[in-house]
Scaffold this active site. Sequence first.
Site, PDB file in Angstrom:
ATOM      1  N   TYR A 325       0.771  -0.978  -0.263  1.00  0.00           N
ATOM      2  CA  TYR A 325      -0.001  -0.311   0.074  1.00  0.00           C
ATOM      3  C   TYR A 325       1.015   1.307   0.120  1.00  0.00           C
ATOM      4  O   TYR A 325       1.396   1.822   1.000  1.00  0.00           O
ATOM      5  CB  TYR A 325      -0.972   0.162   1.269  1.00  0.00           C
ATOM      6  CG  TYR A 325      -2.294   1.030   1.512  1.00  0.00           C
ATOM      7  CD1 TYR A 325      -3.146   1.518   0.714  1.00  0.00           C
ATOM      8  CD2 TYR A 325      -1.398   2.043   1.997  1.00  0.00           C
ATOM      9  CE1 TYR A 325      -3.749   1.704   0.273  1.00  0.00           C
ATOM     10  CE2 TYR A 325      -2.313   2.775   2.476  1.00  0.00           C
ATOM     11  CZ  TYR A 325      -3.074   3.602   1.593  1.00  0.00           C
ATOM     12  OH  TYR A 325      -4.414   4.387   1.516  1.00  0.00           O
ATOM     13  N   HIS A 350      -4.416   1.409   5.159  1.00  0.00           N
ATOM     14  CA  HIS A 350      -4.497   2.538   5.737  1.00  0.00           C
ATOM     15  C   HIS A 350      -4.102   2.511   6.955  1.00  0.00           C
ATOM     16  O   HIS A 350      -4.478   2.050   7.943  1.00  0.00           O
ATOM     17  CB  HIS A 350      -6.159   3.714   5.491  1.00  0.00           C
ATOM     18  CG  HIS A 350      -5.931   4.383   5.895  1.00  0.00           C
ATOM     19  ND1 HIS A 350      -5.978   5.525   4.474  1.00  0.00           N
ATOM     20  CD2 HIS A 350      -6.521   4.826   6.771  1.00  0.00           C
ATOM     21  CE1 HIS A 350      -6.334   6.541   5.554  1.00  0.00           C
ATOM     22  NE2 HIS A 350      -6.379   6.275   6.138  1.00  0.00           N
ATOM     23  N   GLU A 581      -4.141  19.585   7.113  1.00  0.00           N
ATOM     24  CA  GLU A 581      -3.658  19.131   6.638  1.00  0.00           C
ATOM     25  C   GLU A 581      -2.495  20.462   5.548  1.00  0.00           C
ATOM     26  O   GLU A 581      -2.833  20.649   4.273  1.00  0.00           O
ATOM     27  CB  GLU A 581      -3.589  18.720   5.455  1.00  0.00           C
ATOM     28  CG  GLU A 581      -4.094  17.265   6.126  1.00  0.00           C
ATOM     29  CD  GLU A 581      -4.839  15.851   5.401  1.00  0.00           C
ATOM     30  OE1 GLU A 581      -4.480  15.485   4.284  1.00  0.00           O
ATOM     31  OE2 GLU A 581      -5.019  15.234   5.483  1.00  0.00           O
ATOM     32  N   ARG A 596      -6.412  22.318   3.516  1.00  0.00           N
ATOM     33  CA  ARG A 596      -7.040  21.625   2.778  1.00  0.00           C
ATOM     34  C   ARG A 596      -8.543  21.440   3.415  1.00  0.00           C
ATOM     35  O   ARG A 596      -9.180  22.056   4.753  1.00  0.00           O
ATOM     36  CB  ARG A 596      -6.811  19.960   2.626  1.00  0.00           C
ATOM     37  CG  ARG A 596      -7.855  18.972   1.934  1.00  0.00           C
ATOM     38  CD  ARG A 596      -7.213  17.899   2.743  1.00  0.00           C
ATOM     39  NE  ARG A 596      -7.412  16.751   3.550  1.00  0.00           N
ATOM     40  CZ  ARG A 596      -7.981  16.631   4.335  1.00  0.00           C
ATOM     41  NH1 ARG A 596      -9.087  16.336   3.446  1.00  0.00           N
ATOM     42  NH2 ARG A 596      -8.781  15.969   5.177  1.00  0.00           N
ATOM     43  N   ARG A 647     -11.397  13.027  -4.356  1.00  0.00           N
ATOM     44  CA  ARG A 647     -11.647  11.500  -3.583  1.00  0.00           C
ATOM     45  C   ARG A 647     -12.980  10.544  -4.123  1.00  0.00           C
ATOM     46  O   ARG A 647     -13.218   9.369  -3.521  1.00  0.00           O
ATOM     47  CB  ARG A 647     -11.462  12.007  -2.491  1.00  0.00           C
ATOM     48  CG  ARG A 647     -10.229  12.558  -1.635  1.00  0.00           C
ATOM     49  CD  ARG A 647      -9.654  12.595  -0.123  1.00  0.00           C
ATOM     50  NE  ARG A 647      -8.692  12.430   0.083  1.00  0.00           N
ATOM     51  CZ  ARG A 647      -8.267  12.375   1.969  1.00  0.00           C
ATOM     52  NH1 ARG A 647      -8.578  11.719   2.260  1.00  0.00           N
ATOM     53  NH2 ARG A 647      -6.936  12.821   2.281  1.00  0.00           N
TER      54      ARG A 647
END
Length: 1064
Positions: A325, A350, A581, A596, A647
């Site tokens: 990942y 994740h 972020e 963000r 996303r």
Amino acid sequence: MSTITQFPSGNTQYRIEFDYLARTFVVVTLVNSSNPTLNRVLEVGRDYRFLNPTMIEMLVDQSGFDIVRIHRQTGTDLVVDFRNGSVLTASDLTTAELQAIHIAEEGRDQTVDLAKEYADAAGSSAGNAKDSEDEARRIAESIRAAGLIGYMTRRSFEKGYNVTTWSEVLLWEEDGDYYRWDGTLPKNVPAGSTPETSGGIGLGAWVSVGDAALRSQISNPEGAILYPELHRARWLDEKDARGWGAKGDGVTDDTAALTSALNDTPVGQKINGNGKTYKVTSLPDISRFINTRFVYERIPGQPLYYASEEFVQGELFKITDTPYYNAWPQDKAFVYENVIYAPYMGSDRHGVSRLHVSWVKSGDDGQTWSTPEWLTDLHPDYPTVNYHCMSMGVCRNRLFAMIETRTLAKNALTNCALWDRPMSRSLHLTGGITKAANQRYATIHVPDHGLFVGDFVNFSNSAVTGVSGDMTVATVIDKDNFTVLTPNQQTSDLNNAGKNWHMGTSFHKSPWRKTDLGLIPSVTEVHSFATIDNNGFAMGYHQGDVAPREVGLFYFPDAFNSPSNYVRRQIPSEYEPDASEPCIKYYDGVLYLITRGTRGDRLGSSLHRSRDIGQTWESLRFPHNVHHTTLPFAKVGDDLIMFGSERAENEWEAGAPDDRYKASYPRTFYARLNVNNWNADDIEWVNITDQIYQGGIVNSGVGVGSVVVKDNYIYYMFGGEDHFNPWTYGDNSAKDPFKSDGHPSDLYCYKMKIGPDNRVSRDFRYGAVPNRAVPVFFDTNGVRTVPAPMEFTGDLGLGHVTIRASTSSNIRSEVLMEGEYGFIGKSIPTDNPAGQRIIFCGGEGTSSTTGAQITLYGANNTDSRRIVYNGDEHLFQSADVKPYNDNVTALGGPSNRFTTAYLGSNPIVTSNGERKTEPVVFDDAFLDAWGDVHYIMYQWLDAVQLKGNDARIHFGVIAQQIRDVFIAHGLMDENSTNCRYAVLCYDKYPRMTDTVFSHNEIVEHTDEEGNVTTTEEPVYTEVVIHEEGEEWGVRPDGIFFAEAAYQRRKLERIEARLSALEQK
């Protein structure tokens, strides 16, 4: 660009450095510069051949010639025939004009002699340079007279321009006419000129071509007023969208016109948008267009721009390809020593499960990328916590990274630490090394060296004794000077002033310097990195776990000397709600920060700048779009170039919520914002990728990214993100992170040329270490097979190794080791240093019950350097069993005795007089005492416990009785254990234990989602071999000799008495 190139002879291949219309126009000549009459024009196919359009390969011997000359000699026969009355295509027109331009360029570059020299060989009618120039004008004018090629309008005399081709015309604003230059090219026209002041008007100077309106009607592709059918025919032939009535002004609705164009154009043939922007009410099939973009407002007032192939000059590269990942390359990428570094998080899903902070690198401008490299190991307290990093960059020549410690269960931050390490680089220096007499330390002067004690350095050609090869920094004097410890010293001072020498540093061979910062309050994550100067940097942060939110930065003003000292600053509070972020960069004294947006129903991301590192701010809010990923950026000229990825499919145009769990096609956008205007109201977000995976594979979400600038290109590195597992589509029921059920999350790099007109291609390239990655077959059962031989030249760290039979009949499995060493127990277990050992077992486990076993104990083990042999039999075949050192070690010990020994003959004991002192006879005191020693019969108590009275009866002595006799006769001190006579022995021994396999235990593990998995783990236990104690013993051979001496003396005395009686 010159149309003549010359190279030294002797090579095999030569590059063609100019454009040409046909290979027959390329002339290759071998030149003898001393005698030009020997020059030889080569024939293609016989003397040389074309490898590709820009490279030839010589087939002829070049001896006797010192120069290879390649030049272009374009023929004047028209490549395109204009007389047949057929409808000409745009490509025909372009070719004809290029032919004219090429001839003119050759007239500029080639001398009269050169033109004559190659006139016959090239098939040219240009007898000299002037004829070539006139012929070029004739061709260009004949084409224009036919009304088939228009002039290219450029800037005005008043604004200035550099004219380079015959077809370029300048506007004289005063009379409204356009003029072309009829003289030698290029022609530079300074700003503020007129035709008169910049060369005059007339033949050989400026020639009027009429007013701008007339020219645009006849030949400007934007016109089509006097000759609309001609233009429309041309556009239809070119598959130009304007042939169907599309305006391409970004304002007029061109949906109907584009629909007609699609209906009339065969599938597979591209429609040319001619670099224009077409407004539509629904997006067409963008894949059928080239060189255009579409503006589409699914939500009124919220336009988004969609670029087709060839509109944006960019390429998409895949830069990792692993079954792991790979995600979160957020705001950590940087360029150092012409190498692009893309750090990221490599894990199995994740969160921080099995996570390693990693990076890939590219040394060829993003064309290929290295195999992934782990920068951190698992945390010592894993699997409770593990490392994580969202902020990394280079200050001076040292890498700094904010290494976070997070829990596996909830991904919660528990600690922050600043890690730093020198980057690898090579320096070429002059002077600067001194070494005093009678000293081993040498002082090294390297400005801004950025090194600390223990860092690796390498020296060559230093000209100072002992400063050579691999070394480490011994002390740091200041930022420009440090010392190394050499292996020797000398009697005089040394100084390498004026000497050229080399020094290298190594990232991989140097240790991390770790500064613990503890758990920083009100921080969820630390993001991004911005170098401020040679001493300090800034890192962004946000707090989103509890209200109120915080977004800001940490400023480390002196990271080299005071890495734990930082200043905390926040953006204006009205921009902090729903923000997170931050991306930060520092350019020309200005710190830029972009947040963000995190909510689809709130205001989105914001842009801030500060000229005092976060003490005061100027702020903007991006209109319309909500950004569910970060917006990394770089400053190029006066523009901030920003990138962002959705996303969720249609998030930015339809307000779709953040949905990383659904397979879809998220897209990537970019935009420019001019910092001088400092206004985001009319910002244009341009779609540059439709989805990030090759072959149309869906992905469930696009993760955060980084942006860097190198040379003339900007690079956006980003990756997929999937909350469930490492696979971006689907999920396996057991949530096994190493079972394939989809497409892996990997990293991608979008490379875009920087310039006002970003057009060429929009390609996908596979840049993930082609031909350098290990070929791995990854089956759905989670097993990886490497179907190729491999060689490891460095240390190879393995958690578990199973070696299977190498033959088809499973006869044997072999481990072949070449060289001086075999298996070496190198590393000390971090969780139990006392457990350093290697176990060789003939069975399938580490328990001796599965097979014979040999255990080797390391020097750091509690039982240092022990070897344990465990088996039912220990057989030595075809060789003597000998100690390494003579007469040094014993066989057995006071607490580790053999029960007996079976021998084929009596043992041989060395009795060499040369190894003994001068022999003496037994003294009477010893023999008198020995007479009191008792010989007895006895049974061993442990044998009696097993066999009772049937236990065997042994003969011998009691060591303690001999001791008592010696004390009674004054031969030993009372209560002493030391005896001068070797017949009596006393030994103390320590407690002896061992760690052995006990059983396997089922252990449960719970991940961050509450899923429980189990593993079978071996359990070891400590066993006591014997407790601490003492033993008395005797040497049987000493008893025999003592008894023999005692009996001999006794017989001698009896014989003496008998002899005395007989004499009476």
